[in-house]
Every structure is written in structure tokens, then in C-alpha cells.
Design an enzyme around this catalytic site. Structure first.
Site, mmCIF file in Angstrom:
data_model
loop_
_atom_site.group_PDB
_atom_site.id
_atom_site.type_symbol
_atom_site.label_atom_id
_atom_site.label_comp_id
_atom_site.label_asym_id
_atom_site.label_seq_id
_atom_site.Cartn_x
_atom_site.Cartn_y
_atom_site.Cartn_z
ATOM 1 N N TYR A 1 0.682 -1.403 0.777
ATOM 2 C CA TYR A 1 -0.031 0.306 0.070
ATOM 3 C C TYR A 1 0.979 1.126 0.357
ATOM 4 C CZ TYR A 1 -3.549 3.606 1.555
ATOM 5 O OH TYR A 1 -4.597 4.173 1.791
HETATM 6 N N1 LIG Z 1 -9.557 6.318 3.964
HETATM 7 C C1 LIG Z 1 -9.398 6.263 4.654
HETATM 8 O O1 LIG Z 1 -7.630 6.163 5.559
HETATM 9 C C2 LIG Z 1 -7.252 6.434 3.218
HETATM 10 C C3 LIG Z 1 -6.398 7.530 3.933
HETATM 11 C C4 LIG Z 1 -5.956 8.212 2.596
HETATM 12 C C5 LIG Z 1 -5.300 7.837 1.122
HETATM 13 N N2 LIG Z 1 -6.920 6.920 0.979
HETATM 14 C C6 LIG Z 1 -7.280 6.446 -0.140
HETATM 15 O O2 LIG Z 1 -8.217 6.359 -0.494
HETATM 16 C C7 LIG Z 1 -8.926 6.498 -1.483
HETATM 17 C C8 LIG Z 1 -10.445 6.270 -0.934
HETATM 18 O O3 LIG Z 1 -10.344 4.897 -0.321
HETATM 19 P P1 LIG Z 1 -11.846 4.903 0.940
HETATM 20 O O4 LIG Z 1 -11.144 4.823 1.997
HETATM 21 O O5 LIG Z 1 -12.776 5.408 0.306
HETATM 22 O O6 LIG Z 1 -11.691 3.187 0.469
HETATM 23 P P2 LIG Z 1 -12.753 2.679 0.642
HETATM 24 O O7 LIG Z 1 -12.842 1.029 0.561
HETATM 25 O O8 LIG Z 1 -14.296 2.898 1.053
HETATM 26 O O9 LIG Z 1 -13.628 3.330 -1.601
HETATM 27 C C9 LIG Z 1 -13.082 2.329 -2.291
HETATM 28 C C10 LIG Z 1 -13.931 2.345 -3.494
HETATM 29 O O10 LIG Z 1 -12.706 1.334 -4.309
HETATM 30 C C11 LIG Z 1 -13.291 0.584 -4.898
HETATM 31 N N3 LIG Z 1 -12.826 -0.285 -5.347
HETATM 32 C C12 LIG Z 1 -11.720 -0.839 -5.327
HETATM 33 N N4 LIG Z 1 -10.709 -2.188 -6.026
HETATM 34 C C13 LIG Z 1 -11.726 -1.661 -7.322
HETATM 35 C C14 LIG Z 1 -11.047 -1.463 -8.828
HETATM 36 N N5 LIG Z 1 -10.384 -2.771 -8.732
HETATM 37 N N6 LIG Z 1 -12.152 -1.394 -9.894
HETATM 38 C C15 LIG Z 1 -13.291 0.037 -9.582
HETATM 39 N N7 LIG Z 1 -12.933 -0.020 -7.825
HETATM 40 C C16 LIG Z 1 -12.369 -0.687 -7.163
HETATM 41 C C17 LIG Z 1 -14.086 -0.306 -3.671
HETATM 42 O O11 LIG Z 1 -14.487 -1.463 -4.498
HETATM 43 C C18 LIG Z 1 -15.259 0.516 -2.921
HETATM 44 O O12 LIG Z 1 -16.200 1.571 -3.797
HETATM 45 C C19 LIG Z 1 -8.539 4.926 -1.641
HETATM 46 O O13 LIG Z 1 -7.189 5.158 -2.795
HETATM 47 C C20 LIG Z 1 -7.470 4.830 -0.217
HETATM 48 O O14 LIG Z 1 -5.660 4.038 -0.759
HETATM 49 C C21 LIG Z 1 -7.597 6.252 2.418
#
Ligand SMILES: NC(=O)c1ccc[n+]([C@@H]2O[C@H](COP(=O)([O-])OP(=O)(O)OC[C@H]3O[C@@H](n4cnc5c(N)ncnc54)[C@H](O)[C@@H]3O)[C@@H](O)[C@H]2O)c1
Length: 245
Positions: free
Chosen positions: A152
Site C-alpha cells: 500500500y
Molecule cells: N480511508 C483512509 O484512511 C484513506 C487515507 C488515505 C488515502 N486513502 C485512499 O483513498 C482512496 C479511497 O479509499 P476509501 O477510504 O474511500 O476506501 P473505500 O474502501 O471506502 O472505497 C474504495 C472504493 O474503491 C473501489 N474499488 C476497489 N477496487 C476497485 C477496482 N479494481 N476497480 C474499481 N473500483 C475499485 C471499491 O469498490 C470501493 O468502492 C483509496 O485510494 C485510499 O487508498 C484512504
């Protein structure tokens, strides 16, 4: 450019940060294509958002599916001038010696290669139109590192590097490319969070709380707007004071 004519693609829009960003853009009168591998989730999010939202089933690990979805979005809504890459997974928690190699490839293929595929589909049309805003959701982990989630962290560091490269490459094209590096937000990406895990996630955050998806969405909206006019290849912190550079 009139905001009512704008179209945005948001990947990962069924959940978490992507869903909040889709809500925010739609509230501004932008027509939003909600791309997600979870079609039912994208449909639910679109139903919440209303007329400005259209769900699409897209697996961003599949180059042909990404290309097809870009064409389908153009036909249904008009040419997108905004791309927000939010789809991502955390992958397993394991030390480097036992980290499963297939999971390493899976995390990189979604978080990094998926972002690349969507950018590659979007850039020719945006450059031809002389205007575009690409917002990549990276992570503070890509700058600082976090233990036991090496794939990650590596994927997010690479998304930052991809953003910097594209920003320079496209700097005079009207297409600006920026990244956001949030600290932890309580979304589905962590699954069920125990109090112990939550405390660990907050240990390095001076403001001692999770970032709300709506706060990330406000920043993403600004980066997706014409008001962001002299920043590209840049990394925008939203980590409650955790970032040191
Ligand atoms: N939540 C956190 O703490 C956090 C912090 C920093 C960065 N992020 C980043 O933010 C982004 C969103 O994360 P989140 O927290 O909303 O997670 P989440 O799990 O709520 O949402 C992620 C979404 O991506 C979709 N997804 C996964 N694989 C996929 C694929 N192959 N094709 C299309 N869609 C796909 C999932 O179905 C889901 O709806 C990610 O890139 C994550 O790394 C999250």
C-alpha cells in the site's frame, strides 16, 4: 468554462472518499460518472446523489474495461474534464518477510496501475480540449511510510511520483494533475476498526482525529475546479498536522 457543462469521472465512487467527492462535485452542478467495481454500491451512491450522478461498473485493473467506460461516459454525459482517482485497497497487513506476493501485485495493480490506466484513458481528450483537472488520492502513508502495509505504502508513493511526472509533462496543456495525501479516515477500507487499531492510526496525527470524507471532498473539489490554476504535479496535505514535508 461553465460548471453546468462539466463532467467528472470519480473512481471508487461507491464508498468512502470517492462517494463524498462525487456528492461534492454533483452539489456544484457537475455531472458525475461514478465508476466502481461494486456496481450495486455505485447505484446506491448515485441514487443518494440524484440526477447529476450516473453509475458505471468498471474494474480499473482491466485496461479494456477502463477504455470502454471512458467512451460510454463520453456518450452518456459528454466529455469529462475532471478525473478523480479514488479507487483503492489497503491489502493485507503482514511483515515484509511474509507479505504474500500475489497480494503485493493486486495492491499495486489497483492503486498504481489502475490510476495509470484511468489517466491514460483521460489525457488525450483533455489535452485535445485544452482543459482538464486530474486529482489522485494518494495517502500520507506514501510520504511517511506505515509498518506492515508495504504494498500500500509503495503504491501510494508511486502515485505521488506519477502525479509529479504527469504534472510536469502536461504543464502547458491546460491539464493540471495534483495529488491529495489524507491521513486516516473511517471508511470501509479498514473493515471493522477495533479501538486499538483506531488508536494506532491516530497516534501520529497531532489533531488526534480522523479526517472526515467531506473534508477531503472539499479539497478535491477545489483541485478539480478552474480556481486551481497555478498548481500542478503538487501534493496537498490533509493529515491533521501529521505531514512534516
Ligand atoms: N480511508 C483512509 O484512511 C484513506 C487515507 C488515505 C488515502 N486513502 C485512499 O483513498 C482512496 C479511497 O479509499 P476509501 O477510504 O474511500 O476506501 P473505500 O474502501 O471506502 O472505497 C474504495 C472504493 O474503491 C473501489 N474499488 C476497489 N477496487 C476497485 C477496482 N479494481 N476497480 C474499481 N473500483 C475499485 C471499491 O469498490 C470501493 O468502492 C483509496 O485510494 C485510499 O487508498 C484512504
Amino acid at each position: 468554462m461553465s460548471p453546468v457543462t462539466q463532467v467528472a469521472v470519480v473512481t471508487g465512487a461507491a464508498s468512502g472518499l470517492g462517494r463524498a467527492i462525487a456528492h461534492r462535485l454533483a452539489r456544484e452542478g457537475i455531472r458525475v460518472a461514478l465508476w466502481d467495481v461494486d456496481l450495486a454500491g455505485a447505484q446506491r451512491a448515485a441514487a443518494e446523489i440524484g440526477a447529476f450522478a450516473t453509475p458505471f461498473a468498471v474494474d480499473i485493473t482491466d485496461t479494456a474495461a477502463v477504455r470502454t467506460a471512458w467512451s460510454a461516459t463520453k456518450s452518456a454525459l459528454g466529455g469529462p474534464s475532471i478525473l478523480v482517482n479514488s479507487a483503492g485497497i489497503l491489502g493485507p497487513s503482514a511483515g515484509i518477510a511474509s507479505y504474500p506476493e500475489d497480494q503485493w501485485h493486486r495492491v499495486i495493480d489497483i492503486n498504481l496501475n489502475g490510476t495509470f490506466r484511468c489517466c491514460q484513458a483521460a489525457v488525450p481528450d483533455m489535452v485535445a480540449g485544452g482543459y482538464g483537472r486530474i486529482v489522485n488520492i494518494a495517502s500520507i502513508a506514501g510520504k511517511d511510510g506505515n509498518p506492515n502495509v508495504a504494498a500500500y505504502v509503495a503504491s501510494k508513493a508511486a502515485v505521488i511520483a506519477l502525479t509529479k511526472s504527469m504534472g510536469k509533462e502536461l504543464a502547458t496543456s491546460g491539464v493540471l494533475v495534483n495529488a491529495i495525501t489524507p491521513s486516516a479516515s473511517e471508511t470501509a477500507i479498514f473493515g471493522e476498526l477495533t479501538d486499538e487499531r483506531r488508536a494506532k492510526l491516530l497516534a501520529n496525527v497531532p489533531m488526534a482525529r480522523m479526517v472526515r470524507p467531506e473534508e477531503v471532498a472539499d479539497l478535491a473539489f477545489w483541485l478539480a475546479s478552474p480556481a486551481c490554476s497555478f498548481s500542478t504535479g503538487a501534493v496537498f496535505d490533509i493529515s491533521g498536522g501529521r505531514a512534516t514535508y
